[in-house]
Design a protein around this motif. Structure first.
Motif, PDB file in Angstrom:
ATOM      1  N   PRO A  30      -9.560  21.691  -2.808  1.00 13.38           N
ATOM      2  CA  PRO A  30     -10.959  21.992  -3.146  1.00 13.38           C
ATOM      3  C   PRO A  30     -11.114  22.123  -4.666  1.00 13.38           C
ATOM      4  CG  PRO A  30      -9.869  23.960  -2.343  1.00 13.38           C
ATOM      5  CD  PRO A  30      -8.902  22.825  -2.167  1.00 13.38           C
ATOM      6  N   PRO A  31     -12.334  22.005  -5.170  1.00 15.24           N
ATOM      7  CA  PRO A  31     -12.531  22.190  -6.612  1.00 15.24           C
ATOM      8  C   PRO A  31     -12.243  23.641  -7.003  1.00 15.24           C
ATOM      9  CG  PRO A  31     -14.649  22.039  -5.495  1.00 15.24           C
ATOM     10  CD  PRO A  31     -13.594  21.734  -4.480  1.00 15.24           C
ATOM     11  N   LYS A  32     -11.821  23.858  -8.228  1.00 18.02           N
ATOM     12  CA  LYS A  32     -11.528  25.225  -8.700  1.00 18.02           C
ATOM     13  C   LYS A  32     -12.787  26.086  -8.680  1.00 18.02           C
ATOM     14  CE  LYS A  32      -7.216  24.481  -9.544  1.00 18.02           C
ATOM     15  NZ  LYS A  32      -6.253  24.917  -8.573  1.00 18.02           N
ATOM     16  N   LYS A  33     -13.911  25.496  -9.030  1.00 21.11           N
ATOM     17  CA  LYS A  33     -15.214  26.169  -8.991  1.00 21.11           C
ATOM     18  C   LYS A  33     -16.212  25.221  -8.346  1.00 21.11           C
ATOM     19  CE  LYS A  33     -14.965  29.927 -11.848  1.00 21.11           C
ATOM     20  NZ  LYS A  33     -15.208  31.241 -11.350  1.00 21.11           N
ATOM     21  N   CYS A  34     -17.075  25.750  -7.525  1.00 25.01           N
ATOM     22  CA  CYS A  34     -18.106  24.928  -6.903  1.00 25.01           C
ATOM     23  C   CYS A  34     -19.120  24.503  -7.967  1.00 25.01           C
ATOM     24  CB  CYS A  34     -18.811  25.720  -5.801  1.00 25.01           C
ATOM     25  SG  CYS A  34     -20.139  24.791  -4.996  1.00 25.01           S
ATOM     26  N   PRO A  35     -19.376  23.205  -8.105  1.00 22.74           N
ATOM     27  CA  PRO A  35     -20.335  22.757  -9.103  1.00 22.74           C
ATOM     28  C   PRO A  35     -21.778  23.126  -8.758  1.00 22.74           C
ATOM     29  CG  PRO A  35     -19.544  20.898  -7.826  1.00 22.74           C
ATOM     30  CD  PRO A  35     -18.751  22.097  -7.394  1.00 22.74           C
ATOM     31  N   GLN A  36     -22.025  23.511  -7.518  1.00 18.17           N
ATOM     32  CA  GLN A  36     -23.384  23.843  -7.096  1.00 18.17           C
ATOM     33  C   GLN A  36     -23.689  25.335  -7.243  1.00 18.17           C
ATOM     34  OE1 GLN A  36     -24.910  21.575  -3.813  1.00 18.17           O
ATOM     35  NE2 GLN A  36     -25.804  23.402  -2.910  1.00 18.17           N
ATOM     36  N   CYS A  37     -22.774  26.192  -6.767  1.00 23.41           N
ATOM     37  CA  CYS A  37     -23.072  27.633  -6.799  1.00 23.41           C
ATOM     38  C   CYS A  37     -22.081  28.449  -7.632  1.00 23.41           C
ATOM     39  CB  CYS A  37     -23.158  28.195  -5.389  1.00 23.41           C
ATOM     40  SG  CYS A  37     -21.599  28.244  -4.495  1.00 23.41           S
ATOM     41  N   GLY A  38     -20.958  27.843  -8.037  1.00 24.15           N
ATOM     42  CA  GLY A  38     -20.028  28.509  -8.947  1.00 24.15           C
ATOM     43  C   GLY A  38     -18.960  29.383  -8.321  1.00 24.15           C
ATOM     44  N   VAL A  39     -18.853  29.417  -6.989  1.00 26.65           N
ATOM     45  CA  VAL A  39     -17.819  30.248  -6.371  1.00 26.65           C
ATOM     46  C   VAL A  39     -16.436  29.627  -6.546  1.00 26.65           C
ATOM     47  CG1 VAL A  39     -19.363  31.287  -4.669  1.00 26.65           C
ATOM     48  CG2 VAL A  39     -18.106  29.212  -4.073  1.00 26.65           C
ATOM     49  N   ASP A  40     -15.409  30.454  -6.437  1.00 23.94           N
ATOM     50  CA  ASP A  40     -14.024  29.995  -6.572  1.00 23.94           C
ATOM     51  C   ASP A  40     -13.588  29.178  -5.364  1.00 23.94           C
ATOM     52  OD1 ASP A  40     -13.700  31.256  -9.033  1.00 23.94           O
ATOM     53  OD2 ASP A  40     -12.995  33.121  -8.120  1.00 23.94           O
ATOM     54  N   ASP A  41     -12.450  28.511  -5.527  1.00 22.22           N
ATOM     55  CA  ASP A  41     -11.934  27.618  -4.477  1.00 22.22           C
ATOM     56  C   ASP A  41     -11.594  28.330  -3.169  1.00 22.22           C
ATOM     57  OD1 ASP A  41      -9.724  28.939  -5.507  1.00 22.22           O
ATOM     58  OD2 ASP A  41      -8.519  27.146  -5.758  1.00 22.22           O
ATOM     59  N   ILE A  42     -11.413  29.635  -3.198  1.00 18.30           N
ATOM     60  CA  ILE A  42     -11.078  30.361  -1.965  1.00 18.30           C
ATOM     61  C   ILE A  42     -12.233  30.357  -0.960  1.00 18.30           C
ATOM     62  CG2 ILE A  42      -9.337  31.833  -3.048  1.00 18.30           C
ATOM     63  CD1 ILE A  42     -11.448  34.109  -2.979  1.00 18.30           C
ATOM     64  N   TYR A  43     -13.427  30.007  -1.409  1.00 24.24           N
ATOM     65  CA  TYR A  43     -14.590  29.958  -0.528  1.00 24.24           C
ATOM     66  C   TYR A  43     -14.802  28.578   0.087  1.00 24.24           C
ATOM     67  CZ  TYR A  43     -15.666  34.554  -2.315  1.00 24.24           C
ATOM     68  OH  TYR A  43     -15.595  35.890  -2.635  1.00 24.24           O
ATOM     69  N   PHE A  44     -13.854  27.662  -0.114  1.00 25.63           N
ATOM     70  CA  PHE A  44     -13.926  26.342   0.495  1.00 25.63           C
ATOM     71  C   PHE A  44     -13.030  26.271   1.715  1.00 25.63           C
ATOM     72  CE2 PHE A  44     -15.870  25.254  -3.454  1.00 25.63           C
ATOM     73  CZ  PHE A  44     -16.650  24.130  -3.200  1.00 25.63           C
ATOM     74  N   ASP A  45     -13.560  25.725   2.786  1.00 26.16           N
ATOM     75  CA  ASP A  45     -12.816  25.559   4.033  1.00 26.16           C
ATOM     76  C   ASP A  45     -12.646  24.075   4.332  1.00 26.16           C
ATOM     77  OD1 ASP A  45     -12.753  28.379   4.656  1.00 26.16           O
ATOM     78  OD2 ASP A  45     -14.867  28.208   5.213  1.00 26.16           O
ATOM     79  N   PRO A  46     -11.471  23.678   4.838  1.00 30.93           N
ATOM     80  CA  PRO A  46     -11.302  22.276   5.237  1.00 30.93           C
ATOM     81  C   PRO A  46     -12.148  21.981   6.470  1.00 30.93           C
ATOM     82  CG  PRO A  46      -9.348  23.554   5.785  1.00 30.93           C
ATOM     83  CD  PRO A  46     -10.270  24.471   5.041  1.00 30.93           C
ATOM     84  N   VAL A  47     -12.709  20.781   6.507  1.00 31.40           N
ATOM     85  CA  VAL A  47     -13.543  20.372   7.628  1.00 31.40           C
ATOM     86  C   VAL A  47     -12.810  19.290   8.410  1.00 31.40           C
ATOM     87  CG1 VAL A  47     -15.738  19.326   8.289  1.00 31.40           C
ATOM     88  CG2 VAL A  47     -15.640  20.858   6.312  1.00 31.40           C
ATOM     89  N   GLY A  48     -12.828  19.402   9.709  1.00 32.20           N
ATOM     90  CA  GLY A  48     -12.240  18.372  10.555  1.00 32.20           C
ATOM     91  C   GLY A  48     -10.874  18.633  10.887  1.00 32.20           C
TER      92      GLY A  48
END
Length: 48
Positions: A30-48
């Protein structure tokens, strides 16, 4: 440089989604920071 490309291509590409804003990212990690809302990569979940 060719060796690095081979190592990167061996890693599976995943779809990642931000659990905060729903931004979707395609990549090995995942990106280090979300380009849309700015949260850290720990808030990204794999899909599928």
């Amino acid at each position: 440089m060719e060796k690095n490309q081979q190592k990167d291509s061996a890693k599976p590409v995943k779809n990642w989604i931000s659990s905060v804003c729903g931004y979707q990212h395609v990549g090995v990690e995942p990106p280090k920071k979300c380009p849309q809302c700015g949260v850290d990569d720990i808030y990204f979940d794999p899909v599928g």
